[in-house]
Scaffold this motif. Structure first.
Motif, PDB file in Angstrom:
ATOM      1  N   GLY A  77       0.835  -1.276  -0.067  1.00 42.86           N
ATOM      2  CA  GLY A  77       0.076  -0.154  -0.053  1.00 42.86           C
ATOM      3  C   GLY A  77       0.856   1.443   0.039  1.00 42.86           C
ATOM      4  N   ALA A  78       2.039   1.114   0.614  1.00 45.13           N
ATOM      5  CA  ALA A  78       2.953   2.366   0.621  1.00 45.13           C
ATOM      6  C   ALA A  78       3.446   2.434  -0.629  1.00 45.13           C
ATOM      7  N   LYS A  79       4.109   1.535  -1.216  1.00 47.60           N
ATOM      8  CA  LYS A  79       4.371   1.488  -2.649  1.00 47.60           C
ATOM      9  C   LYS A  79       3.493   2.214  -3.545  1.00 47.60           C
ATOM     10  N   PHE A  80       2.258   1.634  -3.501  1.00 40.23           N
ATOM     11  CA  PHE A  80       1.151   2.384  -4.300  1.00 40.23           C
ATOM     12  C   PHE A  80       1.228   3.900  -4.108  1.00 40.23           C
ATOM     13  N   GLU A  81       1.179   4.387  -2.996  1.00 39.01           N
ATOM     14  CA  GLU A  81       0.883   5.724  -2.660  1.00 39.01           C
ATOM     15  C   GLU A  81       2.374   6.388  -3.138  1.00 39.01           C
ATOM     16  N   THR A  82       3.325   5.827  -3.025  1.00 39.46           N
ATOM     17  CA  THR A  82       4.645   6.616  -3.364  1.00 39.46           C
ATOM     18  C   THR A  82       4.619   6.633  -4.848  1.00 39.46           C
ATOM     19  N   PHE A  83       4.287   5.698  -5.384  1.00 41.41           N
ATOM     20  CA  PHE A  83       4.266   5.836  -7.193  1.00 41.41           C
ATOM     21  C   PHE A  83       3.379   6.752  -7.683  1.00 41.41           C
ATOM     22  N   ALA A  84       2.081   6.671  -7.125  1.00 36.69           N
ATOM     23  CA  ALA A  84       0.934   7.430  -7.229  1.00 36.69           C
ATOM     24  C   ALA A  84       1.325   8.993  -7.098  1.00 36.69           C
ATOM     25  N   HIS A  85       1.862   9.399  -5.797  1.00 34.96           N
ATOM     26  CA  HIS A  85       2.078  10.772  -5.579  1.00 34.96           C
ATOM     27  C   HIS A  85       3.466  11.352  -6.364  1.00 34.96           C
TER      28      HIS A  85
END
Length: 280
Positions: free
Chosen positions: A247-255
């Motif tokens: 979930g943190a990887k997703f937020e990092t890439f999206a940001h």
């Protein structure tokens, strides 16, 4: 704080000068003699990254693109190729007196290396390195279909994702020359395909906050002379780390895609969760 290396002095300068929260950016399109080429795209691309980075830092941005008179066909071609490369459309003005469109003097000028800059005064200066292409290997889509908008009727294969060209160019510091090869373009396509698949997979997991060190390091790289290559390296590292939750990887890439403009979340929601076996 957003800083660029002013080409004229070689020193890092803060833009806009504190405490103003509005960045005025002037993109100088190189003179078009025989057709729109790769360098005509890289200059506004760097301007686009500058604007996106400034917005990520909470600044408001006004961007104009100065160009000599273009034929209607070339104007449409330039608009089309900037759109497919994810470049936010700037306000297009003539070659002189862009201050009126900007609402004041430019804070930053983005210019191709070697361009005539005799009428450019004030503000910091970013000089963008040249781009060249080479003949490609058999079976590899020709980046000329993407980098030469004077050929609007050419059908580009689906595998030749225009944003792969954006990724390829962003992998290099903006001042360094870039050579577009078939191998480099194919690798950029593979990377985009892999990252989009991973982002779609991670999106199915519970959301987690971006780790503070990743947020700090990525923002610092962008704010320090637009070091996008460092951010891309950071993402490649994050993708393979077992200590960062999905979930943190997703937020990092999206940001960070707010600056990269690679449409990394494109495939989110296009996957189905594996069906769970029915309870016995």
């Amino acid at each position: 704080m957003l800083r660029i290396a002013d080409t004229r002095t070689g020193h890092l300068v803060e833009v806009p000068a504190a405490p103003r929260r509005l960045l005025r950016s002037c993109i100088h399109l190189p003179v078009i003699d025989t057709g729109i080429g790769p360098v005509h795209l890289r200059v506004p691309l760097v301007g686009d990254v500058l604007a996106r980075t400034a917005e990520l830092n909470g600044l408001q941005v006004v961007t104009v693109l100065t160009t000599a008179d273009l034929t209607p066909d070339r104007t449409r071609a330039l608009d089309r190729v900037m759109a497919v490369l994810g470049i936010h459309p700037p306000v297009v003005v003539g070659t002189h007196h862009p201050d009126a469109a900007l609402g004041g003097p430019a804070d930053v000028h983005v210019i191709a290396q070697g361009a005539d800059t005799g009428d450019v005064t004030g503000g910091g200066r970013i000089e963008v390195g040249p781009v060249s292409t080479v003949l490609l290997e058999e079976g590899v889509p020709d980046p000329g279909h993407l980098l030469s908008p004077d050929r609007p009727d050419v059908l580009v294969p689906e595998t030749a994702d225009p944003l792969a060209v954006r990724l390829l160019l962003l992998h290099h510091p903006y001042a360094t020359p870039v050579t577009v090869t078939g191998a480099a373009l194919a690798e950029a396509r593979r990377t985009l395909r892999q990252w989009r698949q991973q982002v779609a997979d991670w999106a199915q997991e519970p959301s987690r906050p971006i780790p503070a060190d990743l947020l700090r390091d990525s923002h610092a790289a962008l704010a320090d002379d637009l070091d996008v290559a460092a951010v891309l390296d950071l993402l490649a590292d994050v993708a393979g780390r077992s200590d960062v939750p999905s979930g943190a990887k997703f937020e990092t890439f999206a940001h960070l895609d707010r600056v990269l403009g690679l449409d990394l979340v494109r495939d989110v929601g296009h996957q189905r969760r594996p069906e769970r076996p029915a309870p016995r």
